[in-house]
Motif scaffolding. Structure first.
Motif, PDB file in Angstrom:
ATOM      1  N   LYS A 114       0.809  -1.015   0.013  1.00  0.00           N
ATOM      2  CA  LYS A 114       0.170  -0.193   0.121  1.00  0.00           C
ATOM      3  C   LYS A 114       0.727   1.206  -0.139  1.00  0.00           C
ATOM      4  CE  LYS A 114      -4.227  -1.918   2.239  1.00  0.00           C
ATOM      5  NZ  LYS A 114      -5.142  -1.686   3.463  1.00  0.00           N
ATOM      6  N   ASP A 115       0.357   2.130  -0.709  1.00  0.00           N
ATOM      7  CA  ASP A 115       0.830   3.682  -0.613  1.00  0.00           C
ATOM      8  C   ASP A 115       0.418   3.985   0.558  1.00  0.00           C
ATOM      9  OD1 ASP A 115       1.736   6.214  -0.811  1.00  0.00           O
ATOM     10  OD2 ASP A 115       0.438   6.730  -2.596  1.00  0.00           O
ATOM     11  N   PRO A 116       1.211   4.461   1.596  1.00  0.00           N
ATOM     12  CA  PRO A 116       0.702   4.991   2.931  1.00  0.00           C
ATOM     13  C   PRO A 116       0.194   6.325   2.915  1.00  0.00           C
ATOM     14  CG  PRO A 116       3.321   5.140   2.653  1.00  0.00           C
ATOM     15  CD  PRO A 116       2.670   4.371   1.530  1.00  0.00           C
ATOM     16  N   GLY A 117       0.425   6.920   1.671  1.00  0.00           N
ATOM     17  CA  GLY A 117      -0.168   8.599   1.276  1.00  0.00           C
ATOM     18  C   GLY A 117      -1.575   8.318   1.138  1.00  0.00           C
ATOM     19  N   THR A 118      -2.200   7.416   0.620  1.00  0.00           N
ATOM     20  CA  THR A 118      -3.496   7.134   0.153  1.00  0.00           C
ATOM     21  C   THR A 118      -4.018   5.861   0.569  1.00  0.00           C
ATOM     22  OG1 THR A 118      -2.948   6.011  -2.105  1.00  0.00           O
ATOM     23  CG2 THR A 118      -3.012   8.657  -1.891  1.00  0.00           C
ATOM     24  N   VAL A 132       6.376   1.784  -4.423  1.00  0.00           N
ATOM     25  CA  VAL A 132       5.065   2.819  -4.568  1.00  0.00           C
ATOM     26  C   VAL A 132       5.343   4.232  -4.075  1.00  0.00           C
ATOM     27  CG1 VAL A 132       3.573   0.703  -4.438  1.00  0.00           C
ATOM     28  CG2 VAL A 132       4.090   1.944  -2.157  1.00  0.00           C
ATOM     29  N   GLY A 133       4.319   4.894  -4.271  1.00  0.00           N
ATOM     30  CA  GLY A 133       4.567   6.315  -3.880  1.00  0.00           C
ATOM     31  C   GLY A 133       3.322   7.241  -4.273  1.00  0.00           C
ATOM     32  N   SER A 134       3.348   8.466  -4.268  1.00  0.00           N
ATOM     33  CA  SER A 134       2.373   9.404  -4.543  1.00  0.00           C
ATOM     34  C   SER A 134       2.868  10.605  -5.318  1.00  0.00           C
ATOM     35  CB  SER A 134       1.722  10.126  -3.148  1.00  0.00           C
ATOM     36  OG  SER A 134       1.464   8.932  -2.044  1.00  0.00           O
ATOM     37  N   ARG A 135       1.877  11.015  -6.115  1.00  0.00           N
ATOM     38  CA  ARG A 135       2.033  12.269  -6.891  1.00  0.00           C
ATOM     39  C   ARG A 135       1.369  13.363  -6.230  1.00  0.00           C
ATOM     40  NH1 ARG A 135       4.099  16.328  -8.865  1.00  0.00           N
ATOM     41  NH2 ARG A 135       3.727  16.822 -11.066  1.00  0.00           N
ATOM     42  N   ILE A 136       1.986  14.299  -5.817  1.00  0.00           N
ATOM     43  CA  ILE A 136       1.484  15.383  -4.805  1.00  0.00           C
ATOM     44  C   ILE A 136       1.772  16.844  -5.672  1.00  0.00           C
ATOM     45  CG2 ILE A 136       1.627  16.518  -2.462  1.00  0.00           C
ATOM     46  CD1 ILE A 136       2.490  13.813  -1.418  1.00  0.00           C
ATOM     47  N   LYS A 137       0.813  17.583  -5.597  1.00  0.00           N
ATOM     48  CA  LYS A 137       0.767  18.989  -6.182  1.00  0.00           C
ATOM     49  C   LYS A 137       0.546  19.711  -5.215  1.00  0.00           C
ATOM     50  CE  LYS A 137       0.591  20.065 -10.298  1.00  0.00           C
ATOM     51  NZ  LYS A 137       1.412  20.448 -11.269  1.00  0.00           N
ATOM     52  N   ALA A 138       1.531  20.784  -5.436  1.00  0.00           N
ATOM     53  CA  ALA A 138       1.162  22.091  -4.214  1.00  0.00           C
ATOM     54  C   ALA A 138       1.472  21.677  -2.723  1.00  0.00           C
ATOM     55  CB  ALA A 138      -0.016  22.844  -4.190  1.00  0.00           C
ATOM     56  N   TYR A 139       1.937  20.541  -2.510  1.00  0.00           N
ATOM     57  CA  TYR A 139       2.541  20.024  -1.243  1.00  0.00           C
ATOM     58  C   TYR A 139       1.379  19.401  -0.610  1.00  0.00           C
ATOM     59  CZ  TYR A 139       6.552  23.183  -1.937  1.00  0.00           C
ATOM     60  OH  TYR A 139       7.609  23.763  -2.458  1.00  0.00           O
ATOM     61  N   VAL A 140       0.302  19.447  -0.944  1.00  0.00           N
ATOM     62  CA  VAL A 140      -0.927  18.950  -0.273  1.00  0.00           C
ATOM     63  C   VAL A 140      -2.052  18.228  -0.882  1.00  0.00           C
ATOM     64  CG1 VAL A 140      -0.803  20.537   1.605  1.00  0.00           C
ATOM     65  CG2 VAL A 140      -2.203  21.101  -0.271  1.00  0.00           C
ATOM     66  N   LEU A 141      -1.969  18.442  -2.339  1.00  0.00           N
ATOM     67  CA  LEU A 141      -2.984  17.698  -3.210  1.00  0.00           C
ATOM     68  C   LEU A 141      -2.319  16.468  -3.699  1.00  0.00           C
ATOM     69  CD1 LEU A 141      -5.959  18.326  -4.071  1.00  0.00           C
ATOM     70  CD2 LEU A 141      -4.894  19.248  -6.198  1.00  0.00           C
ATOM     71  N   THR A 142      -2.804  15.388  -3.406  1.00  0.00           N
ATOM     72  CA  THR A 142      -2.648  13.988  -3.911  1.00  0.00           C
ATOM     73  C   THR A 142      -3.527  13.551  -5.096  1.00  0.00           C
ATOM     74  OG1 THR A 142      -1.809  13.250  -1.628  1.00  0.00           O
ATOM     75  CG2 THR A 142      -2.110  11.424  -3.151  1.00  0.00           C
ATOM     76  N   VAL A 197       8.876  13.104 -10.059  1.00  0.00           N
ATOM     77  CA  VAL A 197       7.581  13.869  -9.703  1.00  0.00           C
ATOM     78  C   VAL A 197       7.056  13.130  -8.556  1.00  0.00           C
ATOM     79  CG1 VAL A 197       6.996  14.449 -12.256  1.00  0.00           C
ATOM     80  CG2 VAL A 197       6.207  12.358 -11.301  1.00  0.00           C
ATOM     81  N   SER A 198       7.559  11.755  -8.020  1.00  0.00           N
ATOM     82  CA  SER A 198       7.260  11.203  -6.833  1.00  0.00           C
ATOM     83  C   SER A 198       8.522  10.797  -5.933  1.00  0.00           C
ATOM     84  CB  SER A 198       6.227  10.053  -7.233  1.00  0.00           C
ATOM     85  OG  SER A 198       5.952   9.356  -5.873  1.00  0.00           O
ATOM     86  N   PRO A 199       8.927  11.764  -5.208  1.00  0.00           N
ATOM     87  CA  PRO A 199      10.225  11.592  -4.350  1.00  0.00           C
ATOM     88  C   PRO A 199       9.643  10.241  -3.452  1.00  0.00           C
ATOM     89  CG  PRO A 199       9.795  13.842  -4.638  1.00  0.00           C
ATOM     90  CD  PRO A 199       8.670  13.232  -5.288  1.00  0.00           C
ATOM     91  N   SER A 200       8.538  10.071  -2.855  1.00  0.00           N
ATOM     92  CA  SER A 200       8.212   8.971  -2.215  1.00  0.00           C
ATOM     93  C   SER A 200       8.213   7.782  -2.893  1.00  0.00           C
ATOM     94  CB  SER A 200       6.753   9.151  -1.580  1.00  0.00           C
ATOM     95  OG  SER A 200       5.727   9.150  -2.798  1.00  0.00           O
ATOM     96  N   LEU A 201       8.163   7.542  -4.159  1.00  0.00           N
ATOM     97  CA  LEU A 201       8.386   6.570  -4.945  1.00  0.00           C
ATOM     98  C   LEU A 201       9.887   6.120  -4.924  1.00  0.00           C
ATOM     99  CD1 LEU A 201       7.639   4.019  -6.968  1.00  0.00           C
ATOM    100  CD2 LEU A 201       7.900   5.663  -8.755  1.00  0.00           C
ATOM    101  N   VAL A 202      10.521   7.036  -5.088  1.00  0.00           N
ATOM    102  CA  VAL A 202      12.116   6.506  -5.101  1.00  0.00           C
ATOM    103  C   VAL A 202      12.539   6.468  -3.933  1.00  0.00           C
ATOM    104  CG1 VAL A 202      14.373   7.678  -5.279  1.00  0.00           C
ATOM    105  CG2 VAL A 202      12.421   8.435  -7.133  1.00  0.00           C
ATOM    106  N   LYS A 203      12.001   6.796  -2.858  1.00  0.00           N
ATOM    107  CA  LYS A 203      12.526   6.477  -1.584  1.00  0.00           C
ATOM    108  C   LYS A 203      11.859   4.995  -1.257  1.00  0.00           C
ATOM    109  CE  LYS A 203      12.051   8.166   3.546  1.00  0.00           C
ATOM    110  NZ  LYS A 203      11.267   9.284   4.325  1.00  0.00           N
ATOM    111  N   ASP A 204      10.792   4.829  -1.275  1.00  0.00           N
ATOM    112  CA  ASP A 204       9.979   3.390  -1.387  1.00  0.00           C
ATOM    113  C   ASP A 204      10.644   2.307  -2.172  1.00  0.00           C
ATOM    114  OD1 ASP A 204       8.033   1.963   0.219  1.00  0.00           O
ATOM    115  OD2 ASP A 204       7.295   1.301  -1.714  1.00  0.00           O
TER     116      ASP A 204
END
Length: 259
Positions: free
Chosen positions: A77-81, A102-112, A237-244
């Motif tokens: 699971k993507d923990p963000g969603t 897995v990861g999230s694509r987030i815009k404007a720091y808060v919009l997933t 565009v998804s730093p959380s993906l690279v980290k995961d």
């Protein structure tokens, strides 16, 4: 008569000589011992022949090397969603790929906008060694890979197409064709929890699918490289993906290698 003579005494059941009575007792004891030994041996034989009780899937492993093979059944699971991606999946080239992260694509720091699951061939993952730098190694390795985007909110098809076409160094006509395929395939809007997939083929092209339906292929090396860079490059565009990818493959790759 005396008091003792009032009660008759019967001795006929023990009329055998004392030596024979002792022998009879010993014989009975020996037979009991032999019988118990026979039963015990037979029980042991039955126990040895009986099949072991089946273990639950969680307990079952395939031993290999110095570790146990990891199960690729299940999801991550993507923990963000909380959107989940299967640990392995079949794609258009009839190739089963393994989830790298897995990861999230987030815009404007808060919009997933969506969650992303990145897949690669098992052999390619093994070659990277996993861990830190795995995303970069995958980028350099190339080959069959795929990224699945599962939307966390409804988004218009044109906006999705414009965002994905925002790669540099690609011929304008190729970009236009790519955008048109996306818009036509999405049919107006990508609703929440709907998915689309970009697949990198062994031929160097990309295959597109929306909601599980193939919508086209674009044969352009620059576009393929640019899209790969968009997700697992230095400016993903998804730093959380690279980290995961680093976190997940740290455990995944050594375990796969042990199989």
């Amino acid at each position: 008569r005396g008091r003792d003579s009032a009660v008759p005494v019967h001795t006929s059941c023990w009329c055998l000589p004392s030596t024979m009575r002792v022998s009879s007792v010993l014989f009975s004891l020996i037979m009991v011992a032999l019988g118990a030994g026979t039963v015990s041996a037979e029980a042991s034989a039955v126990d040895a022949a009986a099949p072991a009780e089946p273990r639950s899937p969680a307990e079952s492993t395939t031993e290999g090397g110095s570790g146990s093979c990891v199960s690729l059944e299940g999801e991550r699971k993507d923990p963000g969603t909380s959107i989940a991606f299967p640990l392995r999946s079949q794609f258009q080239e009839d190739t089963e790929l393994v989830l790298a992260g897995v990861g999230s694509r987030i815009k404007a720091y808060v919009l997933t906008i969506y969650s992303v699951g990145f897949y690669a061939e098992q052999g390619t993952l093994l070659a990277t060694g996993g861990g830190e730098g795995c995303a970069k190694a995958l980028h350099e390795a190339g080959g069959r890979m795929a990224v699945t985007l599962t939307f966390h909110m409804g988004v218009g098809a044109k906006k999705v197409a414009e965002a994905l076409a925002g790669v540099t160094g690609v011929d304008k006509d190729v970009i236009k064709s790519f955008q048109k395929q996306l818009v036509d395939g999405m049919g107006g809007t990508m609703a929440k929890h709907e998915s689309m997939t970009i697949e990198w083929t062994s031929r160097g092209s990309i295959l597109l699918s929306v909601r599980g339906t193939p919508i086209g292929e674009v044969d352009d090396a620059n576009l393929a490289s640019g899209l790969l860079d968009m997700y697992i490059g230095a400016k993903s565009v998804s730093p959380s993906l690279v980290k995961d990818i680093a976190a997940h493959t740290t455990e995944l790759v050594p375990t796969l290698a042990a199989c």
